[in-house]
Design an enzyme around this catalytic site. Structure first.
Site, PDB file in Angstrom:
ATOM      1  N   HIS A  40       0.840  -1.211   0.000  1.00 35.55           N
ATOM      2  CA  HIS A  40       0.000   0.000   0.000  1.00 35.55           C
ATOM      3  C   HIS A  40       0.876   1.263   0.000  1.00 35.55           C
ATOM      4  CE1 HIS A  40      -2.950  -3.103   0.778  1.00 35.55           C
ATOM      5  NE2 HIS A  40      -2.195  -3.491   1.796  1.00 35.55           N
ATOM      6  N   GLU A  67      -2.064   0.198   8.136  1.00 31.35           N
ATOM      7  CA  GLU A  67      -1.186  -0.851   7.605  1.00 31.35           C
ATOM      8  C   GLU A  67      -0.047  -0.242   6.788  1.00 31.35           C
ATOM      9  OE1 GLU A  67      -3.093  -3.511   4.873  1.00 31.35           O
ATOM     10  OE2 GLU A  67      -1.239  -4.648   4.493  1.00 31.35           O
ATOM     11  N   HIS A  94       3.055  -6.926   4.483  1.00 31.58           N
ATOM     12  CA  HIS A  94       1.669  -6.536   4.770  1.00 31.58           C
ATOM     13  C   HIS A  94       1.275  -6.924   6.190  1.00 31.58           C
ATOM     14  CE1 HIS A  94       0.191  -5.700   0.575  1.00 31.58           C
ATOM     15  NE2 HIS A  94       1.307  -6.373   0.290  1.00 31.58           N
ATOM     16  N   GLU A 107       1.899 -11.601   5.517  1.00 33.15           N
ATOM     17  CA  GLU A 107       0.919 -10.902   6.350  1.00 33.15           C
ATOM     18  C   GLU A 107       1.387 -11.134   7.780  1.00 33.15           C
ATOM     19  OE1 GLU A 107      -1.533  -9.107   5.227  1.00 33.15           O
ATOM     20  OE2 GLU A 107      -2.166  -9.874   3.276  1.00 33.15           O
TER      21      GLU A 107
HETATM   22 ZN    ZN Z   1      -1.964  -5.315   2.741  1.00 29.48          ZN
END
Ligand code: ZN
Length: 319
Positions: A109, A146, A201, A283
């Site tokens: 992101h 995030e 992430h 993640e």
């Molecule tokens: Zn993400």
């Protein structure tokens, strides 16, 4: 939150002045622990609820294998807090076991994506279909985005890998208004001919869903996607990252995907489908679970996360 402990500068020649008791005590730590702390400081290890002293012990516990005698720096003996350098990246890669290796880190992101919804919503080709250029990412219930988490972990990871001699490139560093799009993120790794790429992430799943998982590319041969050559090495990379992440962070593999392995294979991520070099996503935890969020918002824990990922990459690159 600003760091209030003793100032430690990046590597520089040892001084001869008398040292404070705290500095002497820290200097007595194993070189790896010291390196871990200095690296942590160099990347601005704050901005959260952790304070410097807590971080020292946490880093010390989590860096047993980051020791490289040639890279172990001398601590400053300046007892006063001082500003951390904002650009710790050395201009030349250090010598070390990863000299000549190229690692691309992809911080998921972008903090600016929230203000560029039209741009990031445009569709790009990912081989198996089309998908949004990029997404905003998730956030903790208290509002820690995030996109900030991914940048922080990525910078820590870069410092650790550069200390081992690797050449490291980030796909973005909050140095552009939004994105890049997922196809460009893949292209950056490809054009760098990276030996390994990791996209960082944190997840946005339901409360009670906890733990980390590593996402591996599925075998996809469609349109611009042809992951056949990278499926095997990417799995190797992912397994090593998962194993080291467990060991260094103490976090358990996801309890909601991956059947307890911490590994998930997907064919719907453009960043993986379009990669021609070994690549995985991680993640690191679930931002929407309060227990995971307590970890993800801790600078000391993020340092451990970066160390776990780093040691997985080092293991992969050294074979
Ligand atoms: Zn993400």
């Amino acid at each position: 939150m600003s760091y209030t402990g003793p100032g430690f500068d990046p590597p520089r020649p040892r001084r001869s002045r008398l040292r404070s008791p705290l500095t002497v005590a820290v200097a007595a730590l194993v070189p790896g622990a010291l390196l871990g702390w200095v690296v942590y400081e160099a990347v601005g290890g704050s901005g959260d609820g952790g304070d410097g002293r807590t971080t020292v012990s946490s880093s010390a516990a989590g860096t047993p294998t980051e020791a490289t005698s040639s890279a172990a720096p001398s601590p400053s003996d300046d007892p006063k807090p001082g500003p951390s350098p904002t650009t710790p990246t050395p201009t030349e890669p250090a010598s070390g076991p990863l000299k000549g290796k190229v690692v691309v880190i992809d911080p998921g992101h972008n903090p600016g994506n929230f203000e560029h919804t039209a741009e990031i919503n445009r569709k790009v080709d990912i081989g198996t279909g089309s998908k949004e250029c990029d997404t905003t990412g998730t956030a903790t219930n208290d509002g820690y985005p995030e996109a900030r988490f991914t940048l922080d972990v990525s910078r820590r990871l870069r410092a650790l890998l550069e200390a081992r001699g690797a050449t490291v490139k980030l796909t973005q560093e909050d140095d552009r208004p939004y994105g890049p799009c997922i196809d460009e993120r893949a292209r950056i790794g490809n054009e760098a001919d990276a030996d390994a790429v990791v996209s960082v992430h944190a997840d946005g799943s339901a409360a009670g869903n906890r733990g980390f998982h590593v996402i591996l590319p599925a075998a996809v041969e469609q349109g611009a996607a042809d992951t056949g050559p990278i499926v095997g090495p990417s799995r190797d990379l992912g397994e090593r990252i998962a194993g080291n992440f467990v060991r260094v962070t103490g976090s358990a593999p996801s309890n909601y995907v991956g059947d307890g392995t911490g590994l998930v294979t997907r064919d719907d991520l453009g960043g993986l489908n379009l990669s021609t070099v070994p690549k995985v996503f991680i993640e690191c935890g679930n931002m929407r679970d309060t227990k995971d969020a307590a970890l993800l918002t801790s600078g000391a824990w993020r340092q451990k996360a970066a160390q776990g990922i780093s040691e997985g990459i080092v293991s992969f690159l050294r074979g």
